[in-house]
Design an enzyme around this catalytic site. Sequence first.
Site, PDB file in Angstrom:
ATOM      1  N   SER A 162       0.812  -1.213   0.000  1.00  0.00           N
ATOM      2  CA  SER A 162       0.000   0.000   0.000  1.00  0.00           C
ATOM      3  C   SER A 162       0.847   1.265   0.000  1.00  0.00           C
ATOM      4  O   SER A 162       0.446   2.289  -0.573  1.00  0.00           O
ATOM      5  CB  SER A 162      -0.962   0.005   1.193  1.00  0.00           C
ATOM      6  OG  SER A 162      -0.255  -0.089   2.414  1.00  0.00           O
TER       7      SER A 162
ATOM      8  N   HIS B  49       1.048   5.171   4.193  1.00  0.00           N
ATOM      9  CA  HIS B  49       0.170   5.794   3.201  1.00  0.00           C
ATOM     10  C   HIS B  49       0.517   7.267   2.991  1.00  0.00           C
ATOM     11  O   HIS B  49       0.711   7.717   1.859  1.00  0.00           O
ATOM     12  CB  HIS B  49      -1.286   5.667   3.637  1.00  0.00           C
ATOM     13  CG  HIS B  49      -1.795   4.265   3.649  1.00  0.00           C
ATOM     14  ND1 HIS B  49      -3.090   3.944   4.002  1.00  0.00           N
ATOM     15  CD2 HIS B  49      -1.184   3.092   3.344  1.00  0.00           C
ATOM     16  CE1 HIS B  49      -3.247   2.636   3.914  1.00  0.00           C
ATOM     17  NE2 HIS B  49      -2.115   2.104   3.532  1.00  0.00           N
TER      18      HIS B  49
END
Length: 206
Positions: A127, A178
């Site tokens: 991610s 992230h």
Amino acid sequence: MELYRRSRNAPVTDWMILINVLVFLYTALRGGMSDNDILLRYGASYTPYIFEKHEYWRLLTAAFLHFGIRHLGNNMLVLFVTGNSLEHALGHVKYLVFYLLSAVGTSACSYAVEVWMRREVLSVGASGVVFAVLGGLIWVLIRNRGRFEEFRTRNLLFFSGLMLLGGFISEGVDNVAHTSGLLIGFLLAVVLYRRPAVTLFSTDMT
């Protein structure tokens, strides 16, 4: 089919997706979809192992491991949709460099925060790279006046914001990876991306 091959032309993205899927299948066959011991054996990022044993290679290998099919599927779907456009913008070699540096960079940011907060966290997943690709595309869009292939700045910012929000309202999500991914990807694209020069052609009608 021929049109699809010409328009996509993203072998690095496709190979990264394939490697992630194959690694997932390999660890799953050994019971590693949610088995921390298996994931640790095959390269998960784990603060004590990196800090005390200096196993810094885990900062890269962790980006190719996933906790489950949903975790893998979500990351690979976004990478499939966005990675090809960034690969077109950067070129295959630069995109590979971008991908690997993003993997290490986002893992390193998460590791630094975990050390600072004195937490022992096991982390896996692509991610961080996915968010780096989004960050890179944002810079490409800026350099191309808000439009590049099928992407528009407003739409991409909205999508990135939704993904960030989804992470913050969910449990067990590495939000440091992230947010740092967006920033790292943006900065890497600033360094690596060169907008092609526009060539004007004139026709002599005399």
